[in-house]
Design an enzyme around this catalytic site. Structure first.
Site, PDB file in Angstrom:
ATOM      1  CG  ASP A   1      -2.725  -8.507  15.497  1.00 14.07           C
ATOM      2  OD1 ASP A   1      -3.530  -7.795  16.111  1.00 14.07           O
ATOM      3  OD2 ASP A   1      -2.427  -8.317  14.303  1.00 14.07           O
TER       4      ASP A   1
ATOM      5  CB  CYS B   1       2.248  -2.465  11.656  1.00 14.46           C
ATOM      6  SG  CYS B   1       2.615  -2.370  13.409  1.00 14.46           S
TER       7      CYS B   1
ATOM      8  CE  LYS C   1      -1.191  -2.854  19.608  1.00 19.89           C
ATOM      9  NZ  LYS C   1      -1.742  -2.229  18.397  1.00 19.89           N
ATOM     10  CG  ASN C   2      -5.101  -3.799  18.938  1.00 20.56           C
ATOM     11  OD1 ASN C   2      -4.326  -2.849  18.973  1.00 20.56           O
ATOM     12  ND2 ASN C   2      -4.845  -4.900  18.278  1.00 20.56           N
TER      13      ASN C   2
ATOM     14  NE  ARG D   1       3.418   1.688  16.945  1.00 12.76           N
ATOM     15  CZ  ARG D   1       2.973   1.928  15.711  1.00 12.76           C
ATOM     16  NH1 ARG D   1       3.781   1.801  14.684  1.00 12.76           N
ATOM     17  NH2 ARG D   1       1.726   2.274  15.514  1.00 12.76           N
TER      18      ARG D   1
ATOM     19  NE  ARG E   1      -3.072  -1.639   8.682  1.00 12.61           N
ATOM     20  CZ  ARG E   1      -2.660  -1.664   9.963  1.00 12.61           C
ATOM     21  NH1 ARG E   1      -1.393  -1.392  10.260  1.00 12.61           N
ATOM     22  NH2 ARG E   1      -3.513  -1.928  10.936  1.00 12.61           N
TER      23      ARG E   1
HETATM   24  C1  EPZ Z   1      -6.763  -3.910  13.761  1.00 12.30           C
HETATM   25  O1  EPZ Z   1      -6.275  -3.254  12.610  1.00 12.30           O
HETATM   26  C2  EPZ Z   1      -5.576  -4.066  14.685  1.00 12.30           C
HETATM   27  N1  EPZ Z   1      -5.044  -2.753  15.049  1.00 12.30           N
HETATM   28  C3  EPZ Z   1      -4.475  -4.892  14.017  1.00 12.30           C
HETATM   29  O2  EPZ Z   1      -3.500  -5.152  15.019  1.00 12.30           O
HETATM   30  C4  EPZ Z   1      -5.045  -6.243  13.565  1.00 12.30           C
HETATM   31  O3  EPZ Z   1      -4.068  -6.911  12.797  1.00 12.30           O
HETATM   32  C5  EPZ Z   1      -6.311  -6.050  12.733  1.00 12.30           C
HETATM   33  O4  EPZ Z   1      -7.259  -5.225  13.439  1.00 12.30           O
HETATM   34  C6  EPZ Z   1      -6.983  -7.387  12.426  1.00 12.30           C
HETATM   35  O5  EPZ Z   1      -7.319  -8.024  13.625  1.00 12.30           O
HETATM   36  C7  EPZ Z   1      -5.692  -2.036  15.999  1.00 12.30           C
HETATM   37  O6  EPZ Z   1      -6.690  -2.464  16.546  1.00 12.30           O
HETATM   38  C8  EPZ Z   1      -5.083  -0.706  16.338  1.00 12.30           C
HETATM   39  P1  EPZ Z   1      -8.980  -4.367   9.917  1.00 12.30           P
HETATM   40  P2  EPZ Z   1      -7.332  -2.659  11.520  1.00 12.30           P
HETATM   41  O7  EPZ Z   1      -9.712  -3.142   9.573  1.00 12.30           O
HETATM   42  O8  EPZ Z   1      -8.559  -2.242  12.218  1.00 12.30           O
HETATM   43  C9  EPZ Z   1      -9.126  -4.579   5.174  1.00 12.30           C
HETATM   44  C10 EPZ Z   1      -1.444  -5.106  16.117  1.00 12.30           C
HETATM   45  O9  EPZ Z   1      -0.433  -5.785  15.897  1.00 12.30           O
HETATM   46  N2  EPZ Z   1      -9.843  -3.300   5.260  1.00 12.30           N
HETATM   47  O10 EPZ Z   1      -9.653  -5.432  10.718  1.00 12.30           O
HETATM   48  O11 EPZ Z   1      -6.597  -1.694  10.671  1.00 12.30           O
HETATM   49  C11 EPZ Z   1      -7.673  -4.463   5.619  1.00 12.30           C
HETATM   50  O12 EPZ Z   1      -6.857  -4.020   4.549  1.00 12.30           O
HETATM   51  C12 EPZ Z   1      -2.213  -4.525  14.951  1.00 12.30           C
HETATM   52  O13 EPZ Z   1      -1.923  -4.885  17.257  1.00 12.30           O
HETATM   53  C13 EPZ Z   1     -10.410  -2.782   4.104  1.00 12.30           C
HETATM   54  O14 EPZ Z   1     -10.287  -3.354   3.032  1.00 12.30           O
HETATM   55  O15 EPZ Z   1      -7.624  -3.992  10.680  1.00 12.30           O
HETATM   56  C14 EPZ Z   1      -7.369  -5.872   6.034  1.00 12.30           C
HETATM   57  O16 EPZ Z   1      -7.056  -6.657   4.902  1.00 12.30           O
HETATM   58  C15 EPZ Z   1      -1.510  -4.756  13.629  1.00 12.30           C
HETATM   59  N3  EPZ Z   1     -11.079  -1.597   4.174  1.00 12.30           N
HETATM   60  C16 EPZ Z   1      -8.686  -6.364   6.627  1.00 12.30           C
HETATM   61  O17 EPZ Z   1      -9.699  -5.485   6.114  1.00 12.30           O
HETATM   62  C17 EPZ Z   1     -11.242  -0.922   5.362  1.00 12.30           C
HETATM   63  O18 EPZ Z   1     -11.893   0.143   5.368  1.00 12.30           O
HETATM   64  C18 EPZ Z   1      -8.741  -6.305   8.160  1.00 12.30           C
HETATM   65  O19 EPZ Z   1      -8.394  -5.001   8.561  1.00 12.30           O
HETATM   66  C19 EPZ Z   1     -10.673  -1.472   6.531  1.00 12.30           C
HETATM   67  C20 EPZ Z   1      -9.981  -2.664   6.459  1.00 12.30           C
END
Ligand code: EPZ
Length: 432
Positions: free
Chosen positions: A307, A118, A22-23, A399, A123
């Site tokens: 995840d 989610c 998916k991702n 989803r 976020r």
């Molecule tokens: C991706 O989300 C995945 N979603 C999430 O999977 C997954 O949990 C996450 O990566 C971590 O592996 C998709 O790929 C669509 P991040 P993403 O940016 O990209 C902080 C699922 O179940 N952050 O790696 O949104 C953030 O708050 C979903 O498939 C900032 O601070 O995650 C978090 O604490 C749920 N500023 C950490 O970084 C930013 O600009 C990691 O977030 C971006 C992120």
């Protein structure tokens, strides 16, 4: 309204095939926008978020068609520079923000409403915005709409404040046609980052180092269409591994890349489960009663995936002893614990740590999916609980999990999808 009804207590036996990731798909589909050509993408999972992403591309002017099951052709020639992603579409999923990087990378301008996704706490997308600005883009927001514009994107050094999958992918998308060299440091290393880089390189980009914490991107002038097959879904595979570990039995999970599952396999082996790796499969054997207690810390790849955190909590809820899970990626990813408590789990949450006192068994109850992976955890809980479990909000589960009733039924689970309109339960899929 539709729900899943599960009768627990059955061991699981047989084979299960994993769908495309998916991702990875949610980044690769928008990446096709970067070329004015036709891309053929194979192993696309048929799930709600992917179908929503396809609708967004069509809204922007792309023409798409499934030429075979799970094989999508995208023609991006007619996408217009000023096309925007409206709120009602962007809100439907987190990955809508990849259209910022893709449209900026192709046209030097983009307009996308704030993403959904989610809910597990704040976020932010500050790292995405910072990366675009370092590449020379002006970013502005008006209400929920984020706009980016750059007469010319110029390669830059982008050191991520924190490891971010989304920000790493989005900066890659914006940088592939920027002038000169872009270096992303403290980059995310998930398998789907590598998959996006491989797709971009199939289009004629020059992306090196994906999968390490330094990714180098040399801008090119044009990109062309390609044919590409998406990697198997690491988290879908891990979910079924944990289901078999918790329910007992022996299942072989096919069409996987075992290397992507290493942290999950290691944690299952630590909890007393047998995991046998094949070339493109893993076999999970669980016949030794209750799992061992253990400590789980979620980390960016190659650590234990966040995840997989809710699913692992279900396994540990019946472990022999007290286990601990600490969540280092998200602020508040324990909301599903309330639902597990309704089934008899003994779990206390203190900030980012859950203390899980193993019980002999869970008891079936009506529960709901709070988000995608929480929903997957409810499925596993229903499989191991005594009696009947009814899971509501199943759209969250669908989803990210293709044909989940058919796949679980295929390894012996008693699960059906029912339509609950006037109180009666009309079976739509599965056998109970
Ligand atoms: C991706 O989300 C995945 N979603 C999430 O999977 C997954 O949990 C996450 O990566 C971590 O592996 C998709 O790929 C669509 P991040 P993403 O940016 O990209 C902080 C699922 O179940 N952050 O790696 O949104 C953030 O708050 C979903 O498939 C900032 O601070 O995650 C978090 O604490 C749920 N500023 C950490 O970084 C930013 O600009 C990691 O977030 C971006 C992120």
């Amino acid at each position: 309204m539709e729900k899943f009804v599960i009768r627990g207590g059955k061991k699981l036996y047989g084979d299960i095939n994993i769908s495309g990731a998916k991702n990875a798909a949610l980044a690769i589909i928008p990446a096709a926008v970067l070329c004015e050509d036709i891309c053929r993408i194979e192993n696309i999972p048929n799930i709600i978020d992917v179908n929503m992403m396809i609708k967004i591309l069509e809204h922007l002017g792309a023409r798409t068609s499934f030429v075979k099951p799970n094989v999508l052709e995208i023609d991006t020639k007619n996408i217009k520079a000023m096309a925007a992603v409206p709120d009602e579409m962007a809100q439907k999923l987190r990955a809508s923000y990849y259209l910022l990087g893709a449209m900026l990378g192709r046209f030097g301008c983009a307009s996308v409403a704030m993403p959904g996704g989610c809910f597990f706490g704040v976020r932010p997308i500050d790292q995405h915005v910072r990366g675009f600005e370092l590449l020379g883009a002006d970013i502005s927001t008006k209400g929920a709409i984020i706009s980016a514009s750059a007469p010319k994107l110029i390669g830059a050094s982008v050191y991520m404040d924190n490891v971010s999958v989304g920000a790493t992918m989005n900066v890659m998308l914006a940088a592939v046609k920027a002038g000169g060299l872009t270096v992303i440091e403290n980059a995310a290393k998930e398998p789907h980052i590598v998959d996006l880089a491989n797709f971009l390189n199939s289009m004629g980009a020059d992306v090196r180092g994906a999968g390490t914490d330094v990714i180098k991107i040399r801008g090119v002038n044009t990109l062309h269409g390609c044919t590409y097959s998406i990697i198997p879904d690491q988290i879908e595979a891990g979910t079924y591994m944990v289901a078999a570990a918790a329910a007992g039995g022996k299942i072989t999970i096919n069409n996987v890349i075992p290397k992507h599952l290493e942290s999950i396999s290691a944690k299952l082996i630590e909890s007393g489960i047998e995991v046998i790796e094949g070339d493109d499969s893993v076999t999970v054997i669980s016949n030794n009663g209750r799992p061992n207690k253990c400590i789980v810390k979620t980390m960016p790849h190659p650590g234990f995936p966040t995840d997989m955190q809710p699913q692992m909590a279900v396994l540990l809820s019946i472990a022999d002893g007290t286990s601990y899970i600490s969540e280092s990626v998200w602020d508040n990813r324990f909301m599903y614990i309330e639902q597990l408590r309704r089934m008899g789990a003994k779990i206390q949450v203190d900030g980012k740590t859950a203390t899980i006192e193993g019980v002999n068994t869970l008891l079936g109850a009506p529960v709901k999916a709070d988000d995608l992976r929480a929903g997957a955890a409810m499925l596993i809980a229903g499989l191991i609980a005594k009696g009947e479990t009814v899971v509501d909000n199943i759209h969250y589960i669908e989803r990210g999990y293709e044909n989940v009733v058919e796949k679980l039924s295929g390894i012996g689970a008693n699960i059906v999808r029912v339509s609950v309109e006037t109180g009666d339960k009309k079976v739509i899929a599965g056998v109970i």
